[in-house]
Design an enzyme around this catalytic site. Structure first.
Site, PDB file in Angstrom:
ATOM      1  N   GLU A 172      -9.300   6.122   7.130  1.00 62.01           N
ATOM      2  CA  GLU A 172      -8.140   5.657   6.094  1.00 62.01           C
ATOM      3  C   GLU A 172      -7.171   4.923   6.854  1.00 62.01           C
ATOM      4  O   GLU A 172      -6.768   3.808   6.236  1.00 62.01           O
ATOM      5  CB  GLU A 172      -7.690   6.917   5.418  1.00 62.01           C
ATOM      6  CG  GLU A 172      -6.540   6.781   4.359  1.00 62.01           C
ATOM      7  CD  GLU A 172      -5.438   7.902   4.136  1.00 62.01           C
ATOM      8  OE1 GLU A 172      -4.499   7.691   3.840  1.00 62.01           O
ATOM      9  OE2 GLU A 172      -6.096   9.163   4.309  1.00 62.01           O
ATOM     10  N   ASP A 177      -6.795   0.993   5.955  1.00 61.31           N
ATOM     11  CA  ASP A 177      -5.392   0.279   5.253  1.00 61.31           C
ATOM     12  C   ASP A 177      -5.240  -0.575   6.032  1.00 61.31           C
ATOM     13  O   ASP A 177      -4.524  -1.596   5.645  1.00 61.31           O
ATOM     14  CB  ASP A 177      -4.374   1.531   5.608  1.00 61.31           C
ATOM     15  CG  ASP A 177      -2.984   1.161   5.207  1.00 61.31           C
ATOM     16  OD1 ASP A 177      -2.742   0.972   4.106  1.00 61.31           O
ATOM     17  OD2 ASP A 177      -2.060   1.005   6.093  1.00 61.31           O
ATOM     18  N   ASP A 231      -7.008   6.923  -1.028  1.00 60.59           N
ATOM     19  CA  ASP A 231      -7.489   7.222   0.243  1.00 60.59           C
ATOM     20  C   ASP A 231      -8.964   7.086   0.732  1.00 60.59           C
ATOM     21  O   ASP A 231      -9.086   6.514   1.752  1.00 60.59           O
ATOM     22  CB  ASP A 231      -6.766   8.573   0.748  1.00 60.59           C
ATOM     23  CG  ASP A 231      -5.526   8.790   0.596  1.00 60.59           C
ATOM     24  OD1 ASP A 231      -4.884   7.961   0.757  1.00 60.59           O
ATOM     25  OD2 ASP A 231      -5.057   9.851   0.932  1.00 60.59           O
ATOM     26  N   GLU A 273      -9.628   3.348   1.067  1.00 65.57           N
ATOM     27  CA  GLU A 273      -9.568   2.830   2.629  1.00 65.57           C
ATOM     28  C   GLU A 273     -10.338   3.442   3.563  1.00 65.57           C
ATOM     29  O   GLU A 273     -10.713   2.653   4.296  1.00 65.57           O
ATOM     30  CB  GLU A 273      -7.810   3.443   2.720  1.00 65.57           C
ATOM     31  CG  GLU A 273      -6.890   2.719   1.843  1.00 65.57           C
ATOM     32  CD  GLU A 273      -5.476   2.966   1.962  1.00 65.57           C
ATOM     33  OE1 GLU A 273      -4.625   2.236   1.683  1.00 65.57           O
ATOM     34  OE2 GLU A 273      -5.256   4.147   2.515  1.00 65.57           O
TER      35      GLU A 273
END
Length: 222
Positions: free
Chosen positions: A31, A35, A104, A107
């Protein structure tokens, strides 16, 4: 595009499931990577697609397009909720449809694709995911303050001629039930927040700070 199946499975593994299975790996590192990759891809696309927008407007659009609500809409479109590996507690509390868990997972999937295929393929993958959002960005812009109070706080800082404020965030408790506390200070005003993830705690702190900054000083002291 063909991502490593083991990485994809890891991307769909929540820490609650990992705890119940002897501390197995979970998706938070992926994640973190996803991101960063998402933010870069969206930033470049917005910069290229909207040459007449100011830095402030570009920042607003980017914040809207990578927000939790926007990414959760992507996850629902892909049906990721049904594929998540969740612990019993998250399962019982509707974790498969929680915006935060879905965002989440998106990502983390992006992180898995990056490790499997490299930057060029991943950028194309990200842009394909967010294309429907780019075409309808206004509906995310309309609710931007609610979606991303950290951006609102940055805008407050810019308006006051101040640097973007840093966050002080700490976590306590076991990995499967960790709680985070965050604080952020701007122009002498401190916002505080709590959450089950670092991101959630910082969003809560930013929201608190924005409300306090926009409240007259006499009311803040009352």
């Amino acid at each position: 595009m063909q991502a490593d199946p083991e990485l994809v499975q890891l991307a769909l593994t929540h820490r609650s499931w990992a705890y119940e299975h002897g501390g197995a790996p979970h998706n938070e590192r992926l994640e973190f990577l996803g991101d960063a990759v998402l933010g870069q891809a969206v930033t470049v696309e917005l910069f290229t697609t909207f040459p007449d927008l100011s830095e402030g407007e570009l920042a607003k659009r980017r914040a809207a397009l990578v927000s939790t609500v926007a990414l959760a809409s992507v996850a629902r479109r892909l049906g990721l909720g049904d594929l998540l590996r969740l612990g019993k507690g998250e399962e019982l509390t509707g974790g498969r449809d929680k915006d935060s868990l879905l965002a989440d997972a998106v990502e983390a999937i992006i992180g898995a694709v990056y490790l499997s295929t490299g930057p060029e393929t991943t950028t194309a993958f990200v842009l394909d995911l967010v294309a429907p959002l780019l075409d309808d960005a206004d509906r995310f812009l309309d609710a931007l303050e609610a979606l991303d109070p950290k951006t609102s706080l940055q805008q407050e800082a810019s308006r006051r001629g101040l640097a973007h404020p840093p966050y002080e965030t700490t976590g306590t408790g076991p990995d499967h039930d960790r709680r985070y506390t965050s604080r952020v200070t701007l122009d002498g005003v401190t916002g505080r927040g709590e959450g089950t993830s670092k991101k959630a705690a910082e969003l809560a702190a930013a929201r608190d700070a924005v409300v306090r900054l926009r409240t007259p000083a006499k009311r803040r002291r009352a």
